[in-house]
Design a protein around this motif. Structure first.
Motif, PDB file in Angstrom:
ATOM      1  N   ASP A  52       0.839  -1.201   0.000  1.00  0.00           N
ATOM      2  CA  ASP A  52       0.000   0.000   0.000  1.00  0.00           C
ATOM      3  C   ASP A  52       0.872   1.248   0.000  1.00  0.00           C
ATOM      4  OD1 ASP A  52      -2.331  -1.484  -0.007  1.00  0.00           O
ATOM      5  OD2 ASP A  52      -2.569  -1.412   2.176  1.00  0.00           O
ATOM      6  N   GLU A  53       1.941   1.210   0.762  1.00  0.00           N
ATOM      7  CA  GLU A  53       2.844   2.349   0.881  1.00  0.00           C
ATOM      8  C   GLU A  53       3.684   2.566  -0.391  1.00  0.00           C
ATOM      9  OE1 GLU A  53       7.012   1.934   3.030  1.00  0.00           O
ATOM     10  OE2 GLU A  53       5.431   2.406   4.465  1.00  0.00           O
ATOM     11  N   GLN A  54       4.190   1.490  -0.965  1.00  0.00           N
ATOM     12  CA  GLN A  54       5.065   1.576  -2.142  1.00  0.00           C
ATOM     13  C   GLN A  54       4.293   1.676  -3.462  1.00  0.00           C
ATOM     14  OE1 GLN A  54       8.529   1.565  -2.520  1.00  0.00           O
ATOM     15  NE2 GLN A  54       8.651   1.898  -0.321  1.00  0.00           N
ATOM     16  N   GLY A  96      16.086  -0.822 -11.385  1.00  0.00           N
ATOM     17  CA  GLY A  96      17.187  -1.498 -10.719  1.00  0.00           C
ATOM     18  C   GLY A  96      16.833  -2.158  -9.405  1.00  0.00           C
ATOM     19  N   ASN A  97      15.557  -2.163  -9.043  1.00  0.00           N
ATOM     20  CA  ASN A  97      15.125  -2.899  -7.859  1.00  0.00           C
ATOM     21  C   ASN A  97      15.067  -4.378  -8.226  1.00  0.00           C
ATOM     22  OD1 ASN A  97      14.601  -0.524  -6.178  1.00  0.00           O
ATOM     23  ND2 ASN A  97      13.011  -0.121  -7.697  1.00  0.00           N
ATOM     24  N   ILE A  98      15.132  -5.238  -7.213  1.00  0.00           N
ATOM     25  CA  ILE A  98      15.279  -6.665  -7.477  1.00  0.00           C
ATOM     26  C   ILE A  98      14.079  -7.460  -6.966  1.00  0.00           C
ATOM     27  CG2 ILE A  98      16.721  -8.696  -6.948  1.00  0.00           C
ATOM     28  CD1 ILE A  98      18.050  -6.740  -8.855  1.00  0.00           C
ATOM     29  N   ILE A  99      13.665  -8.419  -7.772  1.00  0.00           N
ATOM     30  CA  ILE A  99      12.700  -9.425  -7.357  1.00  0.00           C
ATOM     31  C   ILE A  99      13.542 -10.559  -6.784  1.00  0.00           C
ATOM     32  CG2 ILE A  99      10.836 -10.980  -8.055  1.00  0.00           C
ATOM     33  CD1 ILE A  99      10.290  -7.896  -8.415  1.00  0.00           C
ATOM     34  N   CYS A 100      13.249 -10.945  -5.550  1.00  0.00           N
ATOM     35  CA  CYS A 100      14.072 -11.922  -4.829  1.00  0.00           C
ATOM     36  C   CYS A 100      13.318 -13.201  -4.529  1.00  0.00           C
ATOM     37  CB  CYS A 100      14.530 -11.331  -3.495  1.00  0.00           C
ATOM     38  SG  CYS A 100      15.520  -9.851  -3.651  1.00  0.00           S
ATOM     39  N   LEU A 101      14.076 -14.273  -4.499  1.00  0.00           N
ATOM     40  CA  LEU A 101      13.571 -15.579  -4.111  1.00  0.00           C
ATOM     41  C   LEU A 101      14.154 -15.923  -2.748  1.00  0.00           C
ATOM     42  CD1 LEU A 101      12.256 -18.384  -4.812  1.00  0.00           C
ATOM     43  CD2 LEU A 101      14.483 -18.989  -5.787  1.00  0.00           C
ATOM     44  N   GLY A 102      13.293 -16.292  -1.813  1.00  0.00           N
ATOM     45  CA  GLY A 102      13.772 -16.751  -0.512  1.00  0.00           C
ATOM     46  C   GLY A 102      14.473 -18.081  -0.669  1.00  0.00           C
ATOM     47  N   ALA A 103      15.745 -18.123  -0.295  1.00  0.00           N
ATOM     48  CA  ALA A 103      16.535 -19.334  -0.474  1.00  0.00           C
ATOM     49  C   ALA A 103      16.876 -20.017   0.842  1.00  0.00           C
ATOM     50  CB  ALA A 103      17.816 -19.003  -1.238  1.00  0.00           C
ATOM     51  N   LYS A 104      16.469 -19.410   1.945  1.00  0.00           N
ATOM     52  CA  LYS A 104      16.706 -19.980   3.275  1.00  0.00           C
ATOM     53  C   LYS A 104      15.495 -19.697   4.141  1.00  0.00           C
ATOM     54  CE  LYS A 104      21.671 -19.452   3.011  1.00  0.00           C
ATOM     55  NZ  LYS A 104      22.841 -18.715   3.397  1.00  0.00           N
ATOM     56  N   GLU A 105      15.309 -20.540   5.142  1.00  0.00           N
ATOM     57  CA  GLU A 105      14.201 -20.331   6.092  1.00  0.00           C
ATOM     58  C   GLU A 105      14.454 -19.062   6.891  1.00  0.00           C
ATOM     59  OE1 GLU A 105      11.466 -21.815   6.063  1.00  0.00           O
ATOM     60  OE2 GLU A 105      11.927 -23.590   4.916  1.00  0.00           O
ATOM     61  N   PRO A 106      13.458 -18.332   7.275  1.00  0.00           N
ATOM     62  CA  PRO A 106      12.027 -18.616   7.173  1.00  0.00           C
ATOM     63  C   PRO A 106      11.398 -18.082   5.880  1.00  0.00           C
ATOM     64  CG  PRO A 106      12.317 -16.685   8.528  1.00  0.00           C
ATOM     65  CD  PRO A 106      13.707 -17.161   8.131  1.00  0.00           C
ATOM     66  N   TYR A 107      12.212 -17.677   4.930  1.00  0.00           N
ATOM     67  CA  TYR A 107      11.709 -17.063   3.702  1.00  0.00           C
ATOM     68  C   TYR A 107      11.690 -18.018   2.513  1.00  0.00           C
ATOM     69  CZ  TYR A 107      13.152 -13.229   6.682  1.00  0.00           C
ATOM     70  OH  TYR A 107      13.332 -12.408   7.752  1.00  0.00           O
ATOM     71  N   TYR A 108      12.122 -19.259   2.716  1.00  0.00           N
ATOM     72  CA  TYR A 108      12.308 -20.216   1.634  1.00  0.00           C
ATOM     73  C   TYR A 108      11.088 -20.277   0.714  1.00  0.00           C
ATOM     74  CZ  TYR A 108      14.219 -24.366  -0.646  1.00  0.00           C
ATOM     75  OH  TYR A 108      14.733 -25.248  -1.568  1.00  0.00           O
ATOM     76  N   GLU A 109      11.353 -20.082  -0.570  1.00  0.00           N
ATOM     77  CA  GLU A 109      10.375 -20.158  -1.662  1.00  0.00           C
ATOM     78  C   GLU A 109       9.564 -18.878  -1.859  1.00  0.00           C
ATOM     79  OE1 GLU A 109       8.126 -23.752  -3.753  1.00  0.00           O
ATOM     80  OE2 GLU A 109       7.531 -23.461  -1.673  1.00  0.00           O
ATOM     81  N   ALA A 110       9.503 -17.998  -0.883  1.00  0.00           N
ATOM     82  CA  ALA A 110       8.707 -16.776  -1.008  1.00  0.00           C
ATOM     83  C   ALA A 110       9.385 -15.784  -1.962  1.00  0.00           C
ATOM     84  CB  ALA A 110       8.508 -16.131   0.360  1.00  0.00           C
ATOM     85  N   ILE A 111       8.574 -14.929  -2.544  1.00  0.00           N
ATOM     86  CA  ILE A 111       9.048 -13.904  -3.476  1.00  0.00           C
ATOM     87  C   ILE A 111       8.925 -12.544  -2.790  1.00  0.00           C
ATOM     88  CG2 ILE A 111       8.743 -12.869  -5.765  1.00  0.00           C
ATOM     89  CD1 ILE A 111       9.578 -15.868  -5.821  1.00  0.00           C
ATOM     90  N   TYR A 112      10.007 -11.768  -2.854  1.00  0.00           N
ATOM     91  CA  TYR A 112      10.071 -10.448  -2.224  1.00  0.00           C
ATOM     92  C   TYR A 112      10.562  -9.413  -3.224  1.00  0.00           C
ATOM     93  CZ  TYR A 112       9.412 -12.024   2.597  1.00  0.00           C
ATOM     94  OH  TYR A 112       8.891 -12.524   3.759  1.00  0.00           O
ATOM     95  N   PHE A 113      10.222  -8.163  -2.958  1.00  0.00           N
ATOM     96  CA  PHE A 113      10.717  -7.011  -3.712  1.00  0.00           C
ATOM     97  C   PHE A 113      11.760  -6.316  -2.844  1.00  0.00           C
ATOM     98  CE2 PHE A 113      10.511  -2.450  -4.675  1.00  0.00           C
ATOM     99  CZ  PHE A 113      10.628  -2.445  -6.057  1.00  0.00           C
ATOM    100  N   TRP A 114      12.946  -6.069  -3.401  1.00  0.00           N
ATOM    101  CA  TRP A 114      14.022  -5.373  -2.698  1.00  0.00           C
ATOM    102  C   TRP A 114      14.183  -3.988  -3.307  1.00  0.00           C
ATOM    103  CZ3 TRP A 114      19.104  -4.016  -4.524  1.00  0.00           C
ATOM    104  CH2 TRP A 114      19.981  -3.588  -3.525  1.00  0.00           C
ATOM    105  N   ASP A 115      13.940  -2.963  -2.495  1.00  0.00           N
ATOM    106  CA  ASP A 115      14.040  -1.577  -2.937  1.00  0.00           C
ATOM    107  C   ASP A 115      15.486  -1.117  -2.776  1.00  0.00           C
ATOM    108  OD1 ASP A 115      13.947   1.176  -3.316  1.00  0.00           O
ATOM    109  OD2 ASP A 115      12.137   1.444  -2.112  1.00  0.00           O
ATOM    110  N   HIS A 116      16.169  -0.881  -3.889  1.00  0.00           N
ATOM    111  CA  HIS A 116      17.587  -0.524  -3.823  1.00  0.00           C
ATOM    112  C   HIS A 116      17.836   0.909  -3.350  1.00  0.00           C
ATOM    113  CE1 HIS A 116      17.016   1.547  -7.641  1.00  0.00           C
ATOM    114  NE2 HIS A 116      18.229   2.028  -7.529  1.00  0.00           N
ATOM    115  N   GLU A 117      16.793   1.737  -3.328  1.00  0.00           N
ATOM    116  CA  GLU A 117      16.951   3.115  -2.855  1.00  0.00           C
ATOM    117  C   GLU A 117      17.198   3.139  -1.346  1.00  0.00           C
ATOM    118  OE1 GLU A 117      17.091   5.884  -4.733  1.00  0.00           O
ATOM    119  OE2 GLU A 117      16.828   4.641  -6.510  1.00  0.00           O
ATOM    120  N   GLU A 118      16.663   2.150  -0.665  1.00  0.00           N
ATOM    121  CA  GLU A 118      16.870   2.009   0.774  1.00  0.00           C
ATOM    122  C   GLU A 118      17.876   0.871   0.948  1.00  0.00           C
ATOM    123  OE1 GLU A 118      13.099   1.246   2.728  1.00  0.00           O
ATOM    124  OE2 GLU A 118      12.078   2.081   1.012  1.00  0.00           O
TER     125      GLU A 118
END
Length: 146
Positions: A52-54, A96-118
């Motif tokens: 909602d914020e982004q 240049g922001n990145i779509i990330c794949l969780g490769a370790k617990e507790p994020y394993y398999e989840a998809i995240y957005f990484w904001d490179h500005e922060e």
């Protein structure tokens, strides 16, 4: 679900496992399936909600494995010291922001957005998008603004 445009040669499970061994990573089963089907490319539709914020984001490309411009191996090296250690870069947006794949617990398999500005020490610049790659693909939608 999004359709992949300009996807690369699909990979065999042996090629994926060899990549994992060479780079010390372990992909979730569904992400391996995605690589076997499309091995990266440009999704259509390609819009997604970050938060909602982004607001909204645009997925530029999913990285693939092999001899190509958007090569996952290159991005692993580029973002090795920047992304939280539990995540792998699997795609990006035009900024240049990145779509990330969780490769370790507790994020394993989840998809995240990484904001490179922060670039904080915590995960305040990481935004949960989906539980897995296929849920993320299902959430992509067309840009409705003209």
């Amino acid at each position: 679900m999004a359709n992949m445009q300009e996807s690369h040669e699909p990979l065999t499970i042996e090629q994926i496992e060899e990549f994992e061994l060479q780079h010390g990573v372990k992909f979730p089963r569904l992400y391996k399936q995605f690589l076997q089907e499309s091995n990266g490319g440009y999704p259509l539709p390609n819009m997604f909600k970050i938060s909602d914020e982004q607001g909204e984001g645009v997925l530029n490309v999913f990285f693939g494995i092999g001899d190509m411009y958007s090569n996952l191996e290159d991005y692993l090296g580029i973002y090795d010291d920047r992304l939280p250690t539990a995540f792998l870069p699997i795609g990006n947006d035009p900024g240049g922001n990145i779509i990330c794949l969780g490769a370790k617990e507790p994020y394993y398999e989840a998809i995240y957005f990484w904001d490179h500005e922060e670039d904080p020490e915590d995960m305040s610049n990481m935004y949960f998008l989906a539980n897995n790659i296929y849920e993320f693909l299902d959430k992509l939608y067309e840009d409705t603004e003209e």
